[in-house]
Every structure is written in C-alpha cells, then in structure tokens.
Design a protein around this motif. Structure first.
Motif: not given
Length: 348
Positions: A64-71, A164-166, A185-190, A243-246
C-alpha cells in the motif's frame, strides 16, 4: 409434551450459551498466526461485542505504500512478495530465479514471449488500452507474455539524491480521500493485517512491554495475523511516523549518511549479504533499503468489536488517518481500562 420438551431443550441451550458469555473473559479460541513463515494457532479470547484479545509477534507488511515495489526491484519489499510464478494454470511461490525472470520480463516490457506471473499486491493494467486482462483466480491478474503489466506509480526520491519509478501497491481495503478511492498507505497509516475478511475496517489496539501503544486499522488481508504497516512499526517503537527515502544505493554511494542513518523497520540489504557497512571497511556491492526489521517480542492486540469504519463493500467511505482511527475507538466507548480488562483474560 413433545413441544414443551423441545422448548425446554432450546432454553437449556440458550442458558448455557448465555452463561459462557456472562463471564467477563468471553470464550477461548484461536486465530491464525505465523512463526518463521509457518502458520500457527494463536490462543485468543473472543468477547460478546466481537472484540478479540490475542498476543503475537509483528512482521512488516509495506503493501500500500508508494515505496513498496519499484521498477528494478528496489522497493521496501522484494517484488517476489507481491506475485507468484504462473505456470500451466497454477501459482508457484516466487523465489530468486523467479525474481530474475521478472526483471527480464520487465526489461522487455512484459511483451509476448516473456514469463507469466500472477500478481496480488500491485495494480495490473493491459499493455495497450482496450486489451483485456487475464485472471489467475481470487481476484488476481496475470502479467507477462503480453497479458498485462504492473501499473506504474510516481517517481520516488532515493537516499542518494536520485529517483526510482514505483509500481502501484494495493491493500484489500481502500479509503476515500476527497471523493477519490485510494489504497491505504503503509508509510503514513498504522495498518494491521488479518486472515479474516470480516475484521476489515475494524480498529485494533496494540502495545507491549518496551513498546508504545497505538491504535491501528485492520486494512489488509493476508495469510496470518501478526503483520503491520511501516507506520505501525514506527509508532510502536518511537511514537512518531517519519518519512524514509527509497533505495537503491549504488556502490559509489555505499555507507553514506543515508544508509548509516536507517532506523527500524528499515535496514540495508546489500547484493552480497555479508557486505555490511562497518568502520574501516569498503563496500563491494550495491544495496537496497528494505523494511524487514520486525518485532520479535510478543505484543498485545485487542481487536475492538464495535469500533469499525463505515464501509461500502471493502471501501471505507471516509479518509483514514491516525487521528480518525483513535476517534473511531473513542466513539465506540473503548477506554484503556476496558482494553486492560480484556488483556487480563489472556494467559501469560
């Protein structure tokens, strides 16, 4: 006499049932958990209002987070955790060779002739508008061999100043933000994961010795209880969502501030497993940032039976936030005293 006998039997059964639930500790039962990737039965207490008290360890689920999976497979979780190999109409666990095949298919645009995969944690779209998608069961869709591709998300900033593209990662439940339905969003919600769809949308209280306590929404379905979002892990450890960058971290950028400053649940995972940063050492391979540091101590969980978001199917009809999760618990009347009473029913 027979009618009276049947009525008496029914009353006897009702009386027995009521006597069970008359106890403040509800009834014993179990919910599916996980230990070392194996499913186990977690002892739990089930209460009359639908609440469930249970203890479990907590692994990380970044979905659910934008950084979960990337190209290029540089996300907070490995691409193999979001799909299965799809061969001869059957799903097979995606392992290291499978991940390599994915990158090959990705490099060729998932065109005809590439390996097929069954995707369950990313959105899928056709290679061309108007082309149909192929199901691989349970709401999952096929990518590769011209049958579809993972849907691209936005560009993410990396710890080394690049991008990097998500891919768009999914959750079983979604919420509504200004009329637009979005994944949680896993990165902003419990967020907590459940093996039972009937628990989706409910609020759960979580805490434990040495950790802070917090409320979370049960927002994603998985094989077992005991997984939680990145934000949930941060709240339990520090009380703050940050926040954590990828990644990726190229070889020439290894062991810099971005890598050395990682905090749980994040960790550096080099291409060579033993290639860890340490004083006087020169790294020998690139690395990625993965959200893999779970909580190995048992935590207390109380699913609050009457604290549930309004839903239309699996869509929550409002925007979910950490504040609205706590507010939902408060409005349902669950005090810390009531939660403690349910926890006291669990055997030590």
């Amino acid at each position: 006499m027979r009618v009276h006998s049947k009525i008496a039997s029914v009353l006897l059964l009702l009386g027995a049932s009521m006597s069970i639930f008359a106890d403040d500790c509800g009834v014993p039962g179990a919910i599916v958990g996980k230990l070392d990737k194996k499913k186990i039965d977690l002892k739990a207490r089930f209460f009359q209002d639908g609440s469930i008290a249970v203890r479990a360890r907590l692994s990380v689920n970044p979905d659910g987070g934008p950084g979960s999976y990337t190209v290029g497979d540089h996300g907070f979780t490995y691409i193999a955790n979001g799909l299965s190999a799809w061969r001869n109409g059957k799903r097979h666990e995606c392992d290291i060779p499978c991940s390599k095949e994915f990158r090959k298919a990705e490099s060729k645009g998932f065109e005809t002739g590439t390996t097929e995969f069954c995707v369950f944690a990313m959105e899928v779209e056709p290679l061309e508008p108007g082309r149909g998608l192929v199901s691989c069961g349970d709401g999952r869709l096929v990518i590769g061999n011209g049958k579809g591709k993972p849907k691209l998300g936005g560009m993410l900033d990396t710890v080394t100043g690049k991008q990097v593209r998500s891919y768009v990662s999914t959750t079983s439940s979604r919420h509504t933000i200004e009329g637009v339905v979005q994944h949680l969003d896993s990165e902003t919600l419990p967020i907590a994961v459940t093996p039972r769809t009937d628990l989706l949308g409910k609020v759960v209280w979580i805490g434990g010795t040495g950790y802070r306590s917090t409320y979370a929404i049960i927002g994603d379905k998985g094989p077992a209880f005991g997984e939680g979002s990145i934000a949930l892990h941060q709240l339990l450890r520090t009380g703050v969502i940050s926040e954590q960058k990828s990644g990726p971290i190229a070889l020439e950028d290894r062991c810099g501030a971005g890598e050395l400053g990682l905090r749980p649940p994040f960790q550096s995972r080099p291409d060579r497993p033993s290639d860890k940063c340490r004083p006087g050492y020169t790294a020998k391979s690139p690395s990625d940032i993965r959200a893999y540091t779970g909580i190995i101590e048992e935590l207390d969980f109380v699913v609050l039976g009457d604290a549930k978001f309004q839903m239309d199917g699996r869509i929550i009809t409002e925007a979910v936030s950490a504040e609205s999760i706590k507010s939902t618990a408060d409005k349902a009347g669950y005090t810390k005293e009531a939660i403690d009473k349910m926890l006291a029913c669990l055997p030590r």
